[in-house]
Design a protein around this motif. Structure first.
Motif, PDB file in Angstrom:
ATOM      1  N   ARG A  64       0.814  -1.218   0.000  1.00  0.00           N
ATOM      2  CA  ARG A  64       0.000   0.000   0.000  1.00  0.00           C
ATOM      3  C   ARG A  64       0.851   1.273   0.000  1.00  0.00           C
ATOM      4  NH1 ARG A  64      -3.641  -0.937   4.382  1.00  0.00           N
ATOM      5  NH2 ARG A  64      -4.441  -2.553   3.012  1.00  0.00           N
ATOM      6  N   GLY A  65       0.558   2.156  -0.931  1.00  0.00           N
ATOM      7  CA  GLY A  65       1.242   3.447  -0.959  1.00  0.00           C
ATOM      8  C   GLY A  65       2.633   3.415  -1.573  1.00  0.00           C
ATOM      9  N   ALA A  66       3.013   2.276  -2.165  1.00  0.00           N
ATOM     10  CA  ALA A  66       4.364   2.192  -2.749  1.00  0.00           C
ATOM     11  C   ALA A  66       4.428   2.929  -4.088  1.00  0.00           C
ATOM     12  CB  ALA A  66       4.764   0.747  -2.931  1.00  0.00           C
ATOM     13  N   PHE A  67       5.484   3.682  -4.281  1.00  0.00           N
ATOM     14  CA  PHE A  67       5.707   4.383  -5.551  1.00  0.00           C
ATOM     15  C   PHE A  67       6.721   3.641  -6.426  1.00  0.00           C
ATOM     16  CE2 PHE A  67       3.902   7.893  -3.152  1.00  0.00           C
ATOM     17  CZ  PHE A  67       3.147   8.562  -4.104  1.00  0.00           C
ATOM     18  N   GLY A  68       7.441   2.710  -5.819  1.00  0.00           N
ATOM     19  CA  GLY A  68       8.439   1.971  -6.571  1.00  0.00           C
ATOM     20  C   GLY A  68       8.612   0.571  -6.004  1.00  0.00           C
ATOM     21  N   ALA A  69       9.145  -0.332  -6.848  1.00  0.00           N
ATOM     22  CA  ALA A  69       9.357  -1.705  -6.389  1.00  0.00           C
ATOM     23  C   ALA A  69      10.607  -2.287  -7.032  1.00  0.00           C
ATOM     24  CB  ALA A  69       8.147  -2.559  -6.736  1.00  0.00           C
ATOM     25  N   LEU A  70      11.390  -3.003  -6.231  1.00  0.00           N
ATOM     26  CA  LEU A  70      12.499  -3.796  -6.748  1.00  0.00           C
ATOM     27  C   LEU A  70      12.073  -5.254  -6.676  1.00  0.00           C
ATOM     28  CD1 LEU A  70      14.014  -1.117  -6.075  1.00  0.00           C
ATOM     29  CD2 LEU A  70      16.011  -2.512  -5.575  1.00  0.00           C
ATOM     30  N   LEU A  71      12.093  -5.922  -7.839  1.00  0.00           N
ATOM     31  CA  LEU A  71      11.685  -7.311  -7.905  1.00  0.00           C
ATOM     32  C   LEU A  71      12.963  -8.129  -8.114  1.00  0.00           C
ATOM     33  CD1 LEU A  71       8.774  -8.455 -10.247  1.00  0.00           C
ATOM     34  CD2 LEU A  71      10.348  -9.920  -8.986  1.00  0.00           C
ATOM     35  N   VAL A  72      13.349  -8.865  -7.095  1.00  0.00           N
ATOM     36  CA  VAL A  72      14.700  -9.448  -7.066  1.00  0.00           C
ATOM     37  C   VAL A  72      14.683 -10.958  -7.313  1.00  0.00           C
ATOM     38  CG1 VAL A  72      16.823  -9.643  -5.691  1.00  0.00           C
ATOM     39  CG2 VAL A  72      15.269  -7.702  -5.301  1.00  0.00           C
ATOM     40  N   TYR A  73      15.629 -11.428  -8.138  1.00  0.00           N
ATOM     41  CA  TYR A  73      15.894 -12.864  -8.235  1.00  0.00           C
ATOM     42  C   TYR A  73      17.394 -13.063  -8.050  1.00  0.00           C
ATOM     43  CZ  TYR A  73      17.429 -11.938 -13.056  1.00  0.00           C
ATOM     44  OH  TYR A  73      18.082 -11.443 -14.173  1.00  0.00           O
ATOM     45  N   ASP A  74      17.787 -14.338  -7.929  1.00  0.00           N
ATOM     46  CA  ASP A  74      19.190 -14.701  -7.705  1.00  0.00           C
ATOM     47  C   ASP A  74      19.701 -15.321  -9.008  1.00  0.00           C
ATOM     48  OD1 ASP A  74      21.480 -16.176  -7.085  1.00  0.00           O
ATOM     49  OD2 ASP A  74      20.668 -17.024  -5.246  1.00  0.00           O
ATOM     50  N   MET A  85      11.683  -2.157 -11.034  1.00  0.00           N
ATOM     51  CA  MET A  85      13.030  -2.549 -11.462  1.00  0.00           C
ATOM     52  C   MET A  85      13.210  -4.048 -11.229  1.00  0.00           C
ATOM     53  SD  MET A  85      16.293  -1.765 -12.201  1.00  0.00           S
ATOM     54  CE  MET A  85      16.853  -0.119 -11.786  1.00  0.00           C
ATOM     55  N   LEU A  86      13.559  -4.778 -12.290  1.00  0.00           N
ATOM     56  CA  LEU A  86      13.916  -6.190 -12.149  1.00  0.00           C
ATOM     57  C   LEU A  86      15.400  -6.247 -11.784  1.00  0.00           C
ATOM     58  CD1 LEU A  86      13.125  -9.215 -12.513  1.00  0.00           C
ATOM     59  CD2 LEU A  86      13.846  -8.980 -14.912  1.00  0.00           C
ATOM     60  N   VAL A  87      15.722  -6.954 -10.699  1.00  0.00           N
ATOM     61  CA  VAL A  87      17.092  -6.979 -10.195  1.00  0.00           C
ATOM     62  C   VAL A  87      17.610  -8.421 -10.154  1.00  0.00           C
ATOM     63  CG1 VAL A  87      18.582  -6.442  -8.217  1.00  0.00           C
ATOM     64  CG2 VAL A  87      16.638  -4.957  -8.739  1.00  0.00           C
ATOM     65  N   GLY A  88      18.659  -8.699 -10.928  1.00  0.00           N
ATOM     66  CA  GLY A  88      19.330  -9.999 -10.863  1.00  0.00           C
ATOM     67  C   GLY A  88      20.473  -9.872  -9.866  1.00  0.00           C
ATOM     68  N   ASN A  89      20.236 -10.333  -8.649  1.00  0.00           N
ATOM     69  CA  ASN A  89      21.262 -10.162  -7.602  1.00  0.00           C
ATOM     70  C   ASN A  89      22.250 -11.340  -7.592  1.00  0.00           C
ATOM     71  OD1 ASN A  89      22.427  -8.773  -5.366  1.00  0.00           O
ATOM     72  ND2 ASN A  89      21.448 -10.212  -3.971  1.00  0.00           N
ATOM     73  N   LYS A  90      23.322 -11.168  -6.857  1.00  0.00           N
ATOM     74  CA  LYS A  90      24.426 -12.135  -6.687  1.00  0.00           C
ATOM     75  C   LYS A  90      25.241 -12.302  -7.974  1.00  0.00           C
ATOM     76  CE  LYS A  90      21.862 -14.623  -3.095  1.00  0.00           C
ATOM     77  NZ  LYS A  90      21.702 -15.857  -2.313  1.00  0.00           N
ATOM     78  N   CYS A  91      25.441 -11.193  -8.721  1.00  0.00           N
ATOM     79  CA  CYS A  91      26.203 -11.296  -9.967  1.00  0.00           C
ATOM     80  C   CYS A  91      27.686 -11.573  -9.710  1.00  0.00           C
ATOM     81  CB  CYS A  91      25.995 -10.062 -10.852  1.00  0.00           C
ATOM     82  SG  CYS A  91      26.719  -8.550 -10.211  1.00  0.00           S
ATOM     83  N   ASP A  92      28.087 -11.568  -8.434  1.00  0.00           N
ATOM     84  CA  ASP A  92      29.459 -12.014  -8.098  1.00  0.00           C
ATOM     85  C   ASP A  92      29.604 -13.532  -8.278  1.00  0.00           C
ATOM     86  OD1 ASP A  92      29.068 -13.132  -4.948  1.00  0.00           O
ATOM     87  OD2 ASP A  92      27.659 -11.603  -5.580  1.00  0.00           O
ATOM     88  N   LEU A  93      28.467 -14.246  -8.319  1.00  0.00           N
ATOM     89  CA  LEU A  93      28.521 -15.713  -8.427  1.00  0.00           C
ATOM     90  C   LEU A  93      28.525 -16.157  -9.889  1.00  0.00           C
ATOM     91  CD1 LEU A  93      26.007 -16.761  -5.582  1.00  0.00           C
ATOM     92  CD2 LEU A  93      28.512 -16.690  -5.499  1.00  0.00           C
ATOM     93  N   GLU A  94      29.456 -15.587 -10.657  1.00  0.00           N
ATOM     94  CA  GLU A  94      29.527 -15.866 -12.096  1.00  0.00           C
ATOM     95  C   GLU A  94      29.721 -17.362 -12.365  1.00  0.00           C
ATOM     96  OE1 GLU A  94      28.853 -13.352 -14.358  1.00  0.00           O
ATOM     97  OE2 GLU A  94      28.818 -15.086 -15.705  1.00  0.00           O
ATOM     98  N   ASN A  95      30.477 -18.031 -11.528  1.00  0.00           N
ATOM     99  CA  ASN A  95      30.785 -19.452 -11.747  1.00  0.00           C
ATOM    100  C   ASN A  95      29.574 -20.363 -11.615  1.00  0.00           C
ATOM    101  OD1 ASN A  95      33.421 -18.810 -12.141  1.00  0.00           O
ATOM    102  ND2 ASN A  95      34.064 -19.284 -10.036  1.00  0.00           N
ATOM    103  N   THR A  96      28.594 -19.920 -10.853  1.00  0.00           N
ATOM    104  CA  THR A  96      27.412 -20.770 -10.666  1.00  0.00           C
ATOM    105  C   THR A  96      26.160 -20.113 -11.273  1.00  0.00           C
ATOM    106  OG1 THR A  96      27.173 -19.851  -8.448  1.00  0.00           O
ATOM    107  CG2 THR A  96      28.238 -21.995  -8.615  1.00  0.00           C
ATOM    108  N   ARG A  97      26.393 -19.211 -12.222  1.00  0.00           N
ATOM    109  CA  ARG A  97      25.278 -18.516 -12.859  1.00  0.00           C
ATOM    110  C   ARG A  97      24.349 -19.504 -13.568  1.00  0.00           C
ATOM    111  NH1 ARG A  97      24.006 -13.489 -15.349  1.00  0.00           N
ATOM    112  NH2 ARG A  97      25.944 -12.465 -14.720  1.00  0.00           N
ATOM    113  N   GLU A  98      23.034 -19.316 -13.357  1.00  0.00           N
ATOM    114  CA  GLU A  98      22.033 -20.148 -14.047  1.00  0.00           C
ATOM    115  C   GLU A  98      21.111 -19.320 -14.945  1.00  0.00           C
ATOM    116  OE1 GLU A  98      19.839 -22.511 -11.191  1.00  0.00           O
ATOM    117  OE2 GLU A  98      21.597 -23.739 -10.699  1.00  0.00           O
TER     118      GLU A  98
END
Ligand code: GDP
Length: 180
Positions: free
Chosen positions: A82-92, A120-133
């Motif tokens: 309620r009342g949000a003006f913005g949203a970050l939608l996060v995946y790993d 904003m769609l956010v792909g988090n944990k981009c430091d985990l390049e070796n296990t990227r899916e």
């Protein structure tokens, strides 16, 4: 800024959503306090923190809400949105299932908010390049097809965290300078 200039201050709400353990709490603590916690345990209940960004010489303050574990029971309440003006939608980026669930989170977000909410769609944990899916292009094209901003971040090494929040805050500000 000169002394006789009026200092205007804006404050608005942003929510962070996405599957459990994608890094929502750490993105928030990195942005609001520049902290990372490798062993964070989700606590139940909703929490928010505030952080200010300067836009066009104005202090724009975001009150950013974290689900704090509610999503484990798939029971994020409508009060949260309620009342949000913005949203970050996060995946790993290292767990495809969290990307596959983005569509469900987006449906939930859309059912609780109108089209003017900056998303904003956010792909988090981009430091985990070796296990990227999930590839960068998959994230980009999903965002394009759904009309979302997109960025990959790492709360661990700080990559793009400030930028992710700043883009959303700037968009909200430019959309109508909310006063609450
Ligand atoms: P939430 O349940 O979505 O709020 O996720 P948390 O912020 O509690 O993070 C879940 C786990 O992922 C924790 O062990 C964090 O230390 C870890 N984590 C969060 N962000 C990152 C990141 O950018 N990179 C890596 N490698 N681990 C992260």
């Amino acid at each position: 800024m000169s002394d006789d200039e009026t200092v205007e201050e804006y404050l608005f709400k942003i929510v962070i959503i996405g599957d459990s353990a994608v890094g929502k709490s750490n993105l928030l603590s990195r942005f609001a306090r520049n902290e990372f916690n490798a062993h964070s345990k989700a606590t139940i209940g909703v929490e928010f923190q505030t952080q200010s960004v300067e836009i066009n010489g104005k202090e724009v303050k975001a009150q950013i809400w974290d689900t704090a574990g509610q999503e484990r029971f798939r029971a994020v309440t409508s009060a949260y949105y309620r009342g949000a003006f913005g949203a970050l939608l996060v995946y790993d980026i290292s767990r495809r299932a969290t990307f596959d669930n983005v569509a469900r989170w987006l449906d939930e977000l859309n059912s609780h908010s109108d089209t003017t909410v900056a998303k904003m769609l956010v792909g988090n944990k981009c430091d985990l390049e070796n296990t990227r899916e999930v590839s960068l292009d998959e994230g980009k094209s999903l965002a394009e097809s759904e009309g979302l901003f997109f960025i990959e971040t790492s709360a661990l090494d700080s990559t793009n965290v400030w930028t992710a929040f700043e883009i959303v805050i700037r968009e909200i500000y430019n959309n109508g300078k909310p006063s609450e």
